[in-house]
Design an enzyme around this catalytic site. Sequence first.
Site, PDB file in Angstrom:
ATOM      1  N   LYS A  60       0.839  -1.201   0.000  1.00 46.80           N
ATOM      2  CA  LYS A  60       0.000   0.000   0.000  1.00 46.80           C
ATOM      3  C   LYS A  60       0.874   1.251   0.000  1.00 46.80           C
ATOM      4  CE  LYS A  60      -0.373   0.270   5.045  1.00 46.80           C
ATOM      5  NZ  LYS A  60      -1.268   0.375   6.208  1.00 46.80           N
ATOM      6  N   ARG A  72     -10.651   0.337  14.508  1.00 43.69           N
ATOM      7  CA  ARG A  72     -10.702   1.097  13.259  1.00 43.69           C
ATOM      8  C   ARG A  72     -11.700   0.340  12.371  1.00 43.69           C
ATOM      9  NH1 ARG A  72      -4.602   1.944  11.234  1.00 43.69           N
ATOM     10  NH2 ARG A  72      -5.037  -0.228  10.701  1.00 43.69           N
ATOM     11  N   ARG A 113       1.153 -10.946   7.213  1.00 46.44           N
ATOM     12  CA  ARG A 113       1.057  -9.751   6.382  1.00 46.44           C
ATOM     13  C   ARG A 113       2.189  -8.758   6.707  1.00 46.44           C
ATOM     14  NH1 ARG A 113      -3.870  -9.867   8.899  1.00 46.44           N
ATOM     15  NH2 ARG A 113      -3.372  -7.832   9.823  1.00 46.44           N
ATOM     16  N   TYR A 134      17.424  31.433   7.201  1.00 44.53           N
ATOM     17  CA  TYR A 134      16.392  32.258   7.820  1.00 44.53           C
ATOM     18  C   TYR A 134      16.514  32.300   9.337  1.00 44.53           C
ATOM     19  CZ  TYR A 134      13.912  32.175   3.328  1.00 44.53           C
ATOM     20  OH  TYR A 134      13.556  32.316   2.004  1.00 44.53           O
ATOM     21  N   CYS A 170      15.063  24.982   4.607  1.00 39.86           N
ATOM     22  CA  CYS A 170      14.199  25.837   3.784  1.00 39.86           C
ATOM     23  C   CYS A 170      13.329  24.979   2.878  1.00 39.86           C
ATOM     24  CB  CYS A 170      15.050  26.792   2.954  1.00 39.86           C
ATOM     25  SG  CYS A 170      16.172  27.807   3.938  1.00 39.86           S
ATOM     26  N   MET A 171      12.454  25.623   2.136  1.00 41.42           N
ATOM     27  CA  MET A 171      11.567  24.871   1.248  1.00 41.42           C
ATOM     28  C   MET A 171      12.348  24.075   0.206  1.00 41.42           C
ATOM     29  SD  MET A 171       8.504  26.244  -1.244  1.00 41.42           S
ATOM     30  CE  MET A 171       7.508  26.841   0.121  1.00 41.42           C
ATOM     31  N   ASP A 172      13.456  24.664  -0.297  1.00 37.72           N
ATOM     32  CA  ASP A 172      14.166  24.071  -1.428  1.00 37.72           C
ATOM     33  C   ASP A 172      15.611  23.711  -1.147  1.00 37.72           C
ATOM     34  OD1 ASP A 172      11.893  24.904  -3.208  1.00 37.72           O
ATOM     35  OD2 ASP A 172      12.659  26.888  -2.704  1.00 37.72           O
TER      36      ASP A 172
END
Length: 381
Positions: free
Chosen positions: A41, A139, A226, A269, A316-318
Amino acid sequence: MNERPACRADVRVDLAAIRHNVTVLSGLAAESGARTMVVVKSDGYGHGAYTVAEAALRSGAEWLGVASIPEALELRERGISAPLLCWLYQHGDDVTGAVRARVDLSVSSESQLRDVVAAAGATGRTARIHLKIDTGLHRNGAPAELWERLVALAAKAEADGALEVFAVWSHLACADEPGHPSVDVQAERFRIAYEQALAAGLRPLRHLANSAALLTRPDLRFDMVRPGIAVYGLDPVPQEGDHGLRPAMTFRSSVALTKRIAAGESVSYGHMWTAPAETTLALVPVGYADGVPRSLSGRFSVWLGGERRPVVGRVCMDQIVVRCDDAPVSEGDEVVLFGPGDEGEPTAEEWAERLGTIHYEIVSGMYRSRVSRTVVAEDAP
């Protein structure tokens, strides 16, 4: 691990490790006379569902497991013909398509049973189901008070030729905590549910054990196991010793730029890190948009130039910035953010520990739109 990543960030999947792990796990299952269902999955926990499925089926697995019907149908469309169980769907999903594709379906309620019977009628095929009993995870799965009626209705549908009740199953809540009392409680509830199924005239197989139970509770292997996370080489019960598993994923990038900064200069930053001495910095073009959690800022290192080097400043983001002191690093040098740990590089388990989470979350979240995936076959150099 010296070839340059094909993209700014890359997950490298070692099929030899996948095959090794499945061989180990299916061998343990076979000792108890159990079959092995490999769970693929969430795109094979980020490793590639189809790729892992093929490798697993060549290495001792007989079954595959997925959460959703689209996951199951995609495997069928790509030529996977092995028995395949899907367990998480809802009213309105393409149950008919699943039955037509000979996908086994988990059934936890009367409404699901009706949907499967209707799909069998629409396709002219006998559907195959696995009745799921809720033994305490709370669940999915039928509550104990509704189980006998569900079993009786399933037995009637089987007698009518609409479906085959292939198995009774459940899922454990605390198997990764060996000795937790809930495991025995759930096992006893499962035994009672199975006996009720037998009393209704059914003759199903049983499956309960996930990766952790497969490794620690041979008595719960029953007819099928499993394994999920262990297939990918991440041990769910490392406190129980080394089980011989090999992590299959390496997350890597490369140096985009190097520069020298003076003592007293700060990085990234918020200027949360200041250089105590003149140092070389390596810029690596991967950040939180690529799966490096911002909350790791100032708390992790990477493998670069044959040793660990700290990541300084905020993620940072990148991009991230690596402190290299006076080491001779160059643009294009490979940077390993985590891997198997064989050479001393960080691991997914280390990330998880620092973040207060589990390694499942780390690896399953690594494959993203601008992160490539490189699969290395077992016969690769």
